[in-house]
Design an enzyme around this catalytic site. Structure first.
Site, PDB file in Angstrom:
ATOM      1  N   GLU A 226      42.465  30.611  46.686  1.00 37.79           N
ATOM      2  CA  GLU A 226      43.897  30.844  46.806  1.00 37.79           C
ATOM      3  C   GLU A 226      44.442  31.483  45.524  1.00 37.79           C
ATOM      4  O   GLU A 226      45.243  32.419  45.572  1.00 37.79           O
ATOM      5  CB  GLU A 226      44.619  29.530  47.115  1.00 37.79           C
ATOM      6  CG  GLU A 226      44.331  28.984  48.500  1.00 37.79           C
ATOM      7  CD  GLU A 226      42.947  28.323  48.651  1.00 37.79           C
ATOM      8  OE1 GLU A 226      42.532  28.123  49.798  1.00 37.79           O
ATOM      9  OE2 GLU A 226      42.294  28.011  47.636  1.00 37.79           O
TER      10      GLU A 226
ATOM     11  N   HIS B 142      51.916  27.715  27.907  1.00 42.70           N
ATOM     12  CA  HIS B 142      51.208  28.849  27.319  1.00 42.70           C
ATOM     13  C   HIS B 142      51.109  30.067  28.234  1.00 42.70           C
ATOM     14  O   HIS B 142      51.022  31.195  27.738  1.00 42.70           O
ATOM     15  CB  HIS B 142      49.799  28.436  26.896  1.00 42.70           C
ATOM     16  CG  HIS B 142      49.790  27.440  25.790  1.00 42.70           C
ATOM     17  ND1 HIS B 142      48.630  27.059  25.171  1.00 42.70           N
ATOM     18  CD2 HIS B 142      50.781  26.734  25.191  1.00 42.70           C
ATOM     19  CE1 HIS B 142      48.906  26.154  24.229  1.00 42.70           C
ATOM     20  NE2 HIS B 142      50.207  25.948  24.236  1.00 42.70           N
TER      21      HIS B 142
END
Length: 141
Positions: A71, A98
């Site tokens: 996915e 991040h």
């Protein structure tokens, strides 16, 4: 927050449970499918969700599969998507801090029910740190 959600047959149960949880938290949720545990070809479900997130129709997306890997690969083929597979609270926190991940990919076969909501909650509530990370994101795009 406007959240798009989708799953293949292997992630159907977690997707269904997450919808109610997200609505309960006050989010607007749109389900891109699937609607059962009958086998489906996940790219047909995941790509439209990824395009909708990339186009700005949704602030975030959550996709669920058996492992979440396939996915995530499909989602990351769409320019503007930063999809990360998360398996722990720490991986979810770092994906947002991040990487400014805008799609979360989860593996129903790999994450316990007890871990699911803490991972999703952390991913939804952790802000992007910016700074040096923003420069790196710009390099990706």
């Amino acid at each position: 927050m406007k959240i798009a959600i989708a799953a293949d047959h292997a992630g159907f149960h977690y997707k269904e449970g997450l919808k109610g949880h997200l609505v309960g938290l006050g989010h607007t949720v749109t389900d891109f499918g699937t609607d059962s545990t009958e086998p489906v070809d996940y790219p047909l479900i995941i790509r439209p969700l990824a395009e909708a997130v990339a186009d700005g129709r949704f602030e975030r997306g959550i996709i669920v599969g058996g492992s979440g890997n396939g996915e995530a690969i499909v989602a990351n083929r769409v320019p503007g998507v930063r999809c990360t597979v998360c398996w722990s609270v720490d991986s979810a926190r770092l994906a947002r801090q991040h990487n400014d991940a805008n799609i979360l990919s989860l593996g129903e076969r790999l994450i316990s029910e007890a871990e699911l909501l803490p991972i999703v909650t952390t991913w939804l509530t952790t802000p992007f740190e910016g700074g040096r990370h923003a420069r790196r994101i710009a390099m990706i795009d």
